[in-house]
Scaffold this active site. Structure first.
Site, PDB file in Angstrom:
ATOM      1  N   GLY A 126      45.761  50.527  39.022  1.00  0.00           N
ATOM      2  CA  GLY A 126      45.937  50.504  37.570  1.00  0.00           C
ATOM      3  C   GLY A 126      45.214  49.334  36.935  1.00  0.00           C
ATOM      4  N   ALA A 127      45.190  48.218  37.650  1.00  0.00           N
ATOM      5  CA  ALA A 127      44.544  47.035  37.080  1.00  0.00           C
ATOM      6  C   ALA A 127      43.046  47.287  36.881  1.00  0.00           C
ATOM      7  CB  ALA A 127      44.773  45.820  37.977  1.00  0.00           C
TER       8      ALA A 127
END
Ligand code: HXC
Length: 522
Positions: free
Chosen positions: A409-410
């Site tokens: 997600g980062a």
């Protein structure tokens, strides 16, 4: 009216008419100096003089709200326009030597009028705060004027830059006035912000706490994240405020300042050597500030919120003479993971850059969001979404460079193409994937691993992970899917960023949808 009464009235009028305002101003300055210097603080007008170009400040109604004939020298705030490096700015400075700098009707009128004028003139607004808050004697009227200041500040938000310097106490609801502005600067000494003071805290909760621990500059710079800069003293605070202005436009419709730039030998060498700062082993920490300084003009980087949410570094610099906002993961702190506070820090900064037309350059080296129950309970979903909201709504140029790793997600939220980057680049050894090799093989090869004897499991898993790493965790897949525009040798990083930013200078920033505003996770 009797004759003596008439005479007395005429004498009073004559006395008022003959007031020597220059002498009164000098007397007021002297009184203020005694009062403030005794507390280790500068006076409101000394601060203004230090902030502005020499002799440039023109004050509105110095004696408005006072009665000089009665020896009451003006209201508790000075307001006016001055210049900083030749640029017009609006300034208000609370005067603690008059009624503790408190805010009543006149002070409220003066501050709202100043912000209004700053909006009309389309110039930045500086607030120098030093006040006991709402003037108790004026009751709800004082509170109401805070309400009007808040509303004005909201109107100005994103239109003109607003910078607050807390140079004394800032108590009660008054703290929300600076909190609404773009930057809050606090010197180490004599600078406090709190909603309720130590005495009230003790009475209500029984907790005994010092003024510094409750609302001092170090606390707000390192724990609460309320402040953006921890200054050594008032002079340093004012220097930093001036430095910020170097990177900001007069208003959101104007260009940011431009500076002549000819790269020095040191700049070229630093840019070529940037790869040496980043260790090949992706678990080894390094200081990303050194990376930033190697890539920007003259190595000058003005960091913002240096002491808070330290797994992210944010700040301003120039590339080829044009200001940019820089966001970078900091592997030196928590391995550069995104947590709730780092998310909020990143999001607010990206929004600030977008409001004032600064391109966002993101340097990515992130293992992911910080996992764990603590973060989930702290609202990593709600607060982490702010980063997405900030990048996802960017209209300014966004250029991203993945230097070492970018997972899960980062990867998406840190300025990926998917979230809206105009250009995304990666160094040749960059690792870009949904998750690390160890985690991936535990899921994808679970049955194979289960089939080997227990004593061989660890070696077998490592072998699978190494194979997976070599085959899948590199930037090639991202290049082929268009997620990365180009693989860039570390030595070419600066040139690549510079040419990408150059090509985006005329980017169309028109909004496509007609709506009042979006409803992001504030
Ligand atoms: C009226 C006030 C005052 C106030 C200070 N003074 N605060 N007068 N209303 N809120 C006066 C003092 O009586 C004194 O007057 C002079 O200012 C200087 O104050 P000192 O106390 O002598 O100074 P110092 O020791 O430096 O202490 C500063 C201080 C303290 C920490 C700010 O004065 C203080 O705690 N004040 C109250 C802070 C506060 O709780 N304010 C209300 C916040 S509520 P003389 O005549 O003796 O020189 C609020 C709501 C905003 O602001 C709402 C927004 C929605």
């Amino acid at each position: 009216m009797t004759a003596p009464e008439k005479t007395a009235k005429v004498e009073k009028i004559a006395a008022k008419a003959s007031v020597d305002y220059d002498a009164l101003a000098a007397a007021a300055d002297e009184k203020a100096q005694k009062f403030q210097h005794g507390k280790g603080k500068m006076t409101a007008r000394e601060r203004i003089d230090m902030l502005c170009d020499e002799g440039s400040f023109v004050e509105f109604g110095r004696f408005f709200g006072g009665d000089p004939a009665e020896g009451f020298l003006g209201s508790a705030v000075a307001t006016g326009f001055g210049t900083i490096d030749g640029r017009t700015v609006a300034i208000y400075a609370q005067d603690f030597s008059i009624r503790g700098g408190t805010l009543g009707k006149v002070e409220g009128q003066k501050i709202t009028d100043l912000i209004d004028r700053a909006i009309a003139e389309r110039v930045p607004c500086f607030g120098l705060l030093d006040s006991g808050g709402a003037r108790i004697q004026e009751g709800v009227a004082a509170l109401s004027w805070y309400g009007r200041i808040f509303r004005k500040s909201c109107e100005a938000s994103g239109f003109i830059p607003q910078i607050s310097l807390i140079l004394g106490p800032c108590a009660g609801g008054a703290v929300y006035s600076p909190a609404l502005t773009d930057f809050v600067i606090m010197p180490r000494e004599n600078s406090h912000m709190f909603v309720t003071g130590p005495d009230v805290v003790k009475a209500v909760t029984g907790e005994q706490i010092s003024l510094d621990d409750l609302g001092g500059a170090e606390m707000h710079n390192s724990v609460s994240g309320v402040a953006h800069y921890l200054a050594e003293d008032e002079e340093d605070a004012i220097d930093y405020a001036r430095a910020l202005l170097n990177y900001l436009p007069q208003n959101c419709n104007e260009e940011t300042p431009s500076y002549d730039y000819v790269p020095t030998k040191e700049d070229l060498e630093a840019a070529r050597g940037v790869g040496d700062i980043v260790p090949a082993d992706n678990r080894m920490p390094y200081d990303v500030v050194e990376v930033i300084e190697s890539l920007v003009d003259h190595g000058e980087f003005v960091e913002v919120q240096e002491h808070w949410a330290r797994s992210i570094v944010i700040g301003f610099a120039c590339i080829e003479g044009k200001p940019v906002g820089i966001v970078a993961d900091q592997p030196m702190h928590n391995a550069g993971t995104l947590d709730v506070e780092a998310s909020e820090k990143t999001a607010r900064f990206v929004r600030c850059c977008d409001a004032f037309g600064l391109p966002v350059v993101t340097l990515v080296d992130v293992p992911g969001y910080l996992p764990g129950a603590e973060q989930e309970r702290a609202g990593i979903i709600r607060r982490g979404a702010k980063v997405i909201y900030a990048y996802g709504n960017c209209t300014v140029p966004v250029v991203t460079m993945i230097t070492r790793k970018s997972y899960g997600g980062a990867y998406i939220v840190m300025g990926s193409k998917g979230i809206g980057a105009d250009f995304a680049f990666a160094w040749p050894d960059a690792e870009i994937a949904v998750m690390g090799a160890e985690g991936a093989v535990q899921i994808l090869r679970r049955r194979d691993i289960a089939a080997v004897p227990d004593e061989e499991k660890a070696d077998y898993t490592k072998q699978l992970a190494d194979e997976y790493q070599a085959e899948n965790i590199n930037p090639n897949f991202s290049v082929e899917t268009g997620e990365i525009d180009r693989i860039v040798a570390p030595a070419d990083t600066r040139d690549t960023l510079a040419s990408a930013l150059r090509s985006l200078r005329t980017k169309d920033r028109d909004r496509r949808h007609f709506k009042f505003h979006s409803n992001g996770p504030l």
